[in-house]
Design a protein around this motif. Structure first.
Motif, mmCIF file in Angstrom:
data_model
loop_
_atom_site.group_PDB
_atom_site.id
_atom_site.type_symbol
_atom_site.label_atom_id
_atom_site.label_comp_id
_atom_site.label_asym_id
_atom_site.label_seq_id
_atom_site.Cartn_x
_atom_site.Cartn_y
_atom_site.Cartn_z
ATOM 1 N N HIS A 198 58.571 7.022 35.189
ATOM 2 C CA HIS A 198 57.349 6.256 34.956
ATOM 3 C C HIS A 198 56.561 6.919 33.832
ATOM 4 N N LEU A 199 56.366 6.198 32.728
ATOM 5 C CA LEU A 199 55.722 6.730 31.536
ATOM 6 C C LEU A 199 54.400 6.025 31.272
ATOM 7 N N ASN A 200 53.440 6.770 30.747
ATOM 8 C CA ASN A 200 52.231 6.160 30.192
ATOM 9 C C ASN A 200 52.359 6.215 28.679
ATOM 10 N N CYS A 201 52.586 5.071 28.064
ATOM 11 C CA CYS A 201 52.823 5.030 26.621
ATOM 12 C C CYS A 201 51.620 4.489 25.852
ATOM 13 N N GLY A 202 50.425 4.700 26.398
ATOM 14 C CA GLY A 202 49.229 4.300 25.671
ATOM 15 C C GLY A 202 47.985 4.322 26.530
ATOM 16 N N SER A 203 47.205 5.400 26.449
ATOM 17 C CA SER A 203 45.962 5.475 27.220
ATOM 18 C C SER A 203 44.872 4.639 26.568
ATOM 19 N N MET A 204 44.057 4.003 27.408
ATOM 20 C CA MET A 204 42.937 3.195 26.940
ATOM 21 C C MET A 204 41.687 3.580 27.717
ATOM 22 N N HIS A 231 51.826 1.372 31.317
ATOM 23 C CA HIS A 231 52.879 1.844 32.213
ATOM 24 C C HIS A 231 54.224 1.249 31.787
ATOM 25 N N CYS A 232 55.099 2.106 31.314
ATOM 26 C CA CYS A 232 56.453 1.702 30.914
ATOM 27 C C CYS A 232 57.462 2.400 31.822
ATOM 28 N N LEU A 233 58.660 1.860 31.895
ATOM 29 C CA LEU A 233 59.736 2.480 32.654
ATOM 30 C C LEU A 233 60.834 2.943 31.711
ATOM 31 N N LEU A 234 61.418 4.090 32.007
ATOM 32 C CA LEU A 234 62.636 4.552 31.355
ATOM 33 C C LEU A 234 63.696 4.663 32.440
ATOM 34 N N ILE A 235 64.774 3.914 32.282
ATOM 35 C CA ILE A 235 65.816 3.843 33.303
ATOM 36 C C ILE A 235 67.090 4.486 32.761
ATOM 37 N N GLU A 236 67.592 5.458 33.489
ATOM 38 C CA GLU A 236 68.871 6.073 33.151
ATOM 39 C C GLU A 236 69.982 5.309 33.860
ATOM 40 N N VAL A 247 67.487 2.471 29.295
ATOM 41 C CA VAL A 247 66.810 1.176 29.220
ATOM 42 C C VAL A 247 65.313 1.421 29.311
ATOM 43 N N LEU A 248 64.549 0.823 28.406
ATOM 44 C CA LEU A 248 63.093 0.844 28.483
ATOM 45 C C LEU A 248 62.586 -0.491 29.005
ATOM 46 N N VAL A 249 61.549 -0.434 29.804
ATOM 47 C CA VAL A 249 60.801 -1.636 30.166
ATOM 48 C C VAL A 249 59.429 -1.499 29.519
ATOM 49 N N ASP A 250 59.186 -2.311 28.485
ATOM 50 C CA ASP A 250 58.011 -2.229 27.613
ATOM 51 C C ASP A 250 58.033 -0.927 26.807
ATOM 52 N N THR A 251 57.194 -0.870 25.762
ATOM 53 C CA THR A 251 57.292 0.258 24.824
ATOM 54 C C THR A 251 55.963 0.906 24.472
ATOM 55 N N GLY A 252 54.843 0.350 24.908
ATOM 56 C CA GLY A 252 53.555 0.945 24.584
ATOM 57 C C GLY A 252 53.180 0.810 23.122
ATOM 58 N N PHE A 253 52.354 1.751 22.642
ATOM 59 C CA PHE A 253 51.787 1.664 21.292
ATOM 60 C C PHE A 253 52.793 1.988 20.194
#
Length: 277
Positions: free
Chosen positions: A5-11, A34-39, A45-51
């Protein structure tokens, strides 16, 4: 499959309690991307990419100054998907697929960082972003984020039932454990992404809702400022509210089978990282 679970852009938008429900009106609220990185057995696989990295290098041009001002975003390199993948000891070049909940600027900003990845998206969302039919669609999406000619893989509405949702389907070239769950409303082609981890399902609901309290099983609630914002940025109100009701029912009736979360709740992100949601 292992999921990060990644945070790819704080606001940090102004409004405090009106947006995040925490005490204080004069402080800035906190939102995440909130993006996902799946191994998987065949790459990442990424789910969304952020900024994205360009969002850090040239934020005004890449994300739009109105967006940056509205949400109080100050993109930093450490929060890019590329940097976080490297920090996990993985290779960003192994990201072979990206699954998009939708193509708003804070979700698609990192697509250009993975030019060789196949980008999976609902056909209606792809059309709205790449061939806008009106001023609203043209102003919503950032053409620069797609100028590298992504390797699109688009999907129509065919699919099967899944926990009360219709037209749920697997994706080309990806494991059957990753599914598109259409959640029209925030945008015409908005979708959720379900992942079977082996210990139950995760459902990334994108921007189908914004506040964790909206899925409270007893008393659903949302701060007034965030309620107004969701109404302002919705494309189709009726379908959005219908899908929100379905998500609430899913979270209430199947909490041990499916963990539902949105793209922007720091509370949900922290709980999932702790393994408590």
């Amino acid at each position: 499959m292992k999921v990060h679970h990644l945070n790819c852009g704080s606001m940090r938008p102004a409004g405090g309690k009106l947006l995040d429900g925490e005490p204080g009106l004069l402080r800035r609220a906190e939102l995440v991307a909130h993006c996902l990185l799946i191994e998987t057995g065949d790459g990442l696989v990424l789910v969304d990419t952020g900024f994205g990295r360009e969002g850090v290098a040239r934020p005004g041009e890449w994300l739009g100054r109105p967006f940056l001002t509205l949400v109080g975003a100050k993109p930093v390199a450490a929060e890019t998907a590329v940097a976080q993948i490297k920090a996990l000891g993985l290779d960003p070049a192994d990201v072979r697929h990206i699954v998009m909940t939708h193509l708003d600027v804070d979700h698609a900003g990192g697509l250009a960082d993975f030019p060789n990845a196949v980008v999976h998206v609902r056909a209606e969302e792809h059309r709205a972003a790449t061939a806008p039919a009106n001023a609203a669609e043209k102003n919503r999406y950032r053409a620069a984020q797609f100028a590298h000619s992504p390797r699109w893989s688009t999907y129509d509405e065919a699919g099967e039932p899944w926990f009360g949702f219709e037209a749920v389907r697997s994706l080309k070239g990806l494991p059957a454990e990753i599914l598109l769950v259409p959640l029209t409303g925030h945008t015409r082609g908005h979708t959720g992404v379900a992942v079977d981890t082996g210990d139950g399902w995760l459902l990334h609901a994108g921007d189908a809702y914004f506040f964790h309290g909206q899925l409270d099983p007893v008393a659903p609630h949302c701060p007034p400022g965030l309620t107004v914002f969701q109404n302002l940025v919705q494309t189709l109100r009726g379908p959005r509210l219908e899908n929100l009701a379905r998500l609430h029912e899913l979270a209430r009736d199947h909490p041990d089978e499916v963990k539902v979360f949105s793209a922007h709740s720091p509370v949900e992100l922290a709980a999932l990282r702790r393994g408590t949601v």
